[in-house]
Motif scaffolding. Sequence first.
Motif, PDB file in Angstrom:
ATOM      1  N   VAL A   1      -7.442   3.970 -14.189  1.00 32.10           N
ATOM      2  CA  VAL A   1      -7.371   5.458 -14.981  1.00 32.10           C
ATOM      3  C   VAL A   1      -6.078   6.191 -14.703  1.00 32.10           C
ATOM      4  O   VAL A   1      -6.022   6.323 -13.474  1.00 32.10           O
ATOM      5  CB  VAL A   1      -8.757   6.123 -15.023  1.00 32.10           C
ATOM      6  N   THR A   2      -5.471   6.328 -15.539  1.00 31.97           N
ATOM      7  CA  THR A   2      -4.364   7.024 -15.271  1.00 31.97           C
ATOM      8  C   THR A   2      -3.695   7.890 -16.770  1.00 31.97           C
ATOM      9  O   THR A   2      -3.823   7.428 -17.645  1.00 31.97           O
ATOM     10  CB  THR A   2      -3.072   6.078 -14.971  1.00 31.97           C
ATOM     11  N   ASP A   3      -2.562   8.775 -16.473  1.00 35.92           N
ATOM     12  CA  ASP A   3      -1.992   9.605 -17.413  1.00 35.92           C
ATOM     13  C   ASP A   3      -0.670   8.857 -17.282  1.00 35.92           C
ATOM     14  O   ASP A   3       0.300   9.847 -18.071  1.00 35.92           O
ATOM     15  CB  ASP A   3      -2.222  11.132 -17.142  1.00 35.92           C
ATOM     16  N   CYS A   4      -0.277   8.074 -16.509  1.00 34.41           N
ATOM     17  CA  CYS A   4       1.160   7.733 -16.597  1.00 34.41           C
ATOM     18  C   CYS A   4       1.341   6.811 -18.086  1.00 34.41           C
ATOM     19  O   CYS A   4       0.421   6.368 -18.609  1.00 34.41           O
ATOM     20  CB  CYS A   4       1.301   6.684 -15.345  1.00 34.41           C
ATOM     21  N   PRO A   5       2.644   6.716 -18.261  1.00 35.36           N
ATOM     22  CA  PRO A   5       2.902   5.950 -19.709  1.00 35.36           C
ATOM     23  C   PRO A   5       3.090   4.717 -19.652  1.00 35.36           C
ATOM     24  O   PRO A   5       3.079   4.084 -20.765  1.00 35.36           O
ATOM     25  CB  PRO A   5       4.097   6.553 -20.058  1.00 35.36           C
TER      26      PRO A   5
ATOM     27  N   GLY B   1       0.701  -1.231  -0.247  1.00 37.49           N
ATOM     28  CA  GLY B   1      -0.047  -0.004   0.127  1.00 37.49           C
ATOM     29  C   GLY B   1       0.743   1.260   0.032  1.00 37.49           C
ATOM     30  O   GLY B   1       0.074   2.374   0.360  1.00 37.49           O
ATOM     31  N   ALA B   2       2.136   1.202   0.122  1.00 35.50           N
ATOM     32  CA  ALA B   2       3.021   2.346   0.327  1.00 35.50           C
ATOM     33  C   ALA B   2       3.181   3.077  -0.993  1.00 35.50           C
ATOM     34  O   ALA B   2       3.104   2.708  -2.377  1.00 35.50           O
ATOM     35  CB  ALA B   2       4.259   1.959   0.551  1.00 35.50           C
ATOM     36  N   ILE B   3       3.648   4.493  -1.006  1.00 33.50           N
ATOM     37  CA  ILE B   3       3.954   5.394  -2.015  1.00 33.50           C
ATOM     38  C   ILE B   3       5.546   4.840  -2.261  1.00 33.50           C
ATOM     39  O   ILE B   3       6.178   4.920  -1.431  1.00 33.50           O
ATOM     40  CB  ILE B   3       3.943   6.684  -1.452  1.00 33.50           C
ATOM     41  N   ILE B   4       6.065   4.645  -3.444  1.00 31.22           N
ATOM     42  CA  ILE B   4       7.110   4.326  -3.954  1.00 31.22           C
ATOM     43  C   ILE B   4       7.764   5.406  -4.532  1.00 31.22           C
ATOM     44  O   ILE B   4       7.374   6.132  -5.552  1.00 31.22           O
ATOM     45  CB  ILE B   4       7.297   3.176  -4.649  1.00 31.22           C
ATOM     46  N   GLY B   5       9.109   5.745  -4.386  1.00 29.88           N
ATOM     47  CA  GLY B   5       9.760   6.717  -4.574  1.00 29.88           C
ATOM     48  C   GLY B   5      11.223   6.737  -4.150  1.00 29.88           C
ATOM     49  O   GLY B   5      11.583   6.112  -3.168  1.00 29.88           O
ATOM     50  N   ARG B   6      12.345   7.521  -4.715  1.00 32.75           N
ATOM     51  CA  ARG B   6      11.929   8.391  -5.697  1.00 32.75           C
ATOM     52  C   ARG B   6      11.760   7.805  -7.160  1.00 32.75           C
ATOM     53  O   ARG B   6      11.093   8.263  -7.852  1.00 32.75           O
ATOM     54  CB  ARG B   6      13.354   9.217  -5.971  1.00 32.75           C
ATOM     55  N   PHE B   7      12.243   6.450  -7.318  1.00 32.34           N
ATOM     56  CA  PHE B   7      12.082   5.821  -8.527  1.00 32.34           C
ATOM     57  C   PHE B   7      11.496   4.340  -8.418  1.00 32.34           C
ATOM     58  O   PHE B   7      12.355   3.467  -7.591  1.00 32.34           O
ATOM     59  CB  PHE B   7      13.349   5.688  -9.306  1.00 32.34           C
ATOM     60  N   ALA B   8      10.175   4.261  -8.755  1.00 28.79           N
ATOM     61  CA  ALA B   8       9.524   2.823  -8.713  1.00 28.79           C
ATOM     62  C   ALA B   8      10.303   2.019  -9.673  1.00 28.79           C
ATOM     63  O   ALA B   8      10.844   2.336 -10.649  1.00 28.79           O
ATOM     64  CB  ALA B   8       8.196   2.997  -8.981  1.00 28.79           C
TER      65      ALA B   8
ATOM     66  N   LEU C   1      -1.134  -3.146  -9.557  1.00 27.08           N
ATOM     67  CA  LEU C   1      -1.240  -2.551 -10.840  1.00 27.08           C
ATOM     68  C   LEU C   1      -0.862  -1.010 -10.740  1.00 27.08           C
ATOM     69  O   LEU C   1      -1.269  -0.222 -10.263  1.00 27.08           O
ATOM     70  CB  LEU C   1      -2.671  -2.266 -11.334  1.00 27.08           C
ATOM     71  N   GLU C   2       0.916  -0.810 -10.957  1.00 20.29           N
ATOM     72  CA  GLU C   2       1.607   0.204 -10.464  1.00 20.29           C
ATOM     73  C   GLU C   2       1.816   1.180 -11.580  1.00 20.29           C
ATOM     74  O   GLU C   2       2.471   0.691 -12.681  1.00 20.29           O
ATOM     75  CB  GLU C   2       3.140  -0.303 -10.108  1.00 20.29           C
ATOM     76  N   THR C   3       1.140   2.256 -11.681  1.00 18.65           N
ATOM     77  CA  THR C   3       0.890   3.080 -12.621  1.00 18.65           C
ATOM     78  C   THR C   3       2.486   4.162 -12.635  1.00 18.65           C
ATOM     79  O   THR C   3       2.568   4.421 -11.693  1.00 18.65           O
ATOM     80  CB  THR C   3      -0.181   4.019 -12.780  1.00 18.65           C
ATOM     81  N   GLN C   4       3.054   4.153 -13.798  1.00 19.89           N
ATOM     82  CA  GLN C   4       4.575   4.493 -13.626  1.00 19.89           C
ATOM     83  C   GLN C   4       5.296   4.776 -14.970  1.00 19.89           C
ATOM     84  O   GLN C   4       4.460   4.724 -15.939  1.00 19.89           O
ATOM     85  CB  GLN C   4       5.628   3.472 -12.756  1.00 19.89           C
ATOM     86  N   TYR C   5       6.565   5.174 -14.849  1.00 18.75           N
ATOM     87  CA  TYR C   5       7.351   5.167 -15.806  1.00 18.75           C
ATOM     88  C   TYR C   5       8.003   3.492 -16.032  1.00 18.75           C
ATOM     89  O   TYR C   5       7.857   2.828 -15.152  1.00 18.75           O
ATOM     90  CB  TYR C   5       8.607   6.007 -15.928  1.00 18.75           C
TER      91      TYR C   5
END
Length: 331
Positions: A262-266, A68-75, A295-299
């Motif tokens: 639904v996402t605007d990620c690539p 459930g976590a926020i992933i960064g700086r780079f997923a 379902l990890e929306t990301q680069y």
Amino acid sequence: MRTSFGKTSEGAEVEMVFLEKGDLSCGILTYGGVLQNLYVPDSSGFDVDVVLGYENVIDYETRSGRMGAIIGRFANRIAEGRFELDGKTYELSRNRGPDHIHGGNKGFDKRIWNIEGSSESSVTLSLQSADGEEGYPGNMDVRVKYTLGDSGLTMDYLAHSDRDTVCNLTNHSYFNLNGHGNGTVEDHHVMINSDRHTVFGGRSLPTGEIASVEGTPLDLREPRAIGTRMRRYGGFDNNYLLDDIMAAKVKGPKTGIEMDVVTDCPAIQFYTANGLKEMEGKDGARYGKWSGLCLETQYCPDSPNHPEFPSAVLRKGDEYRHRTSYIFNLE
């Protein structure tokens, strides 16, 4: 509503923010920005918690999954923990063999986020990531806003940096639309709205090739029960390139709950918890392999080392901004 969720092993206080809107409700932790629960009514009107999670902070600190976590700086992964930007090579922490994954040894999933503001149906969390943290250049300011609507949950990601850097944020929730702890997701029907994927080689790193899903087990352009393919190929852990904001659709047949992504990620990483260890989760539930799906929306993975992929470079003075929504309905 805000309430205490306990303390970390170092004594830092962690809060939970409860959000409600219509028939939906959820709880967000300041530790890791974790989505700890998400209740959705099923076809019988019974509230079903559709995300996996833990009962206490120590479990989030010590157990696997980054649930459930926020992933960064780079997923996702960066090969050899290294990338080049404007002619300079940056060395990152290596926390998955020789590679860097999900922000390093102390990524955003292991940080205490600040509550910038909240209402009955939304909360904004913020974080400051220092220049050189885990090897990344630039002081970065990050904000993630969770908004609960009548039909779903939206996550708005925002970041700025005072130096050129890379940025790729996502949420690592494990969904089980039959209810967390209610068996595996093998019976789930999944549609991924993509005809291209990044081909993986050793250590689950992309080779740089972008290939068609046509005629492969990765072709999920029509909704399919995924169990047979999971059992045959060991599960999904694949990155798809997106051309449309409607990225994916999932259905849990036992509850009738459907979820649109639904996402605007690539791109989107589809992962079926192939490596999740056997353990006890919240409410005494038993989790393990294939207990949920992400379902990890990301680069794309390792995109700083692949100029053929959409660029995850965040320039000084520019703005990183993405939105992902999980929309629920009944068949």
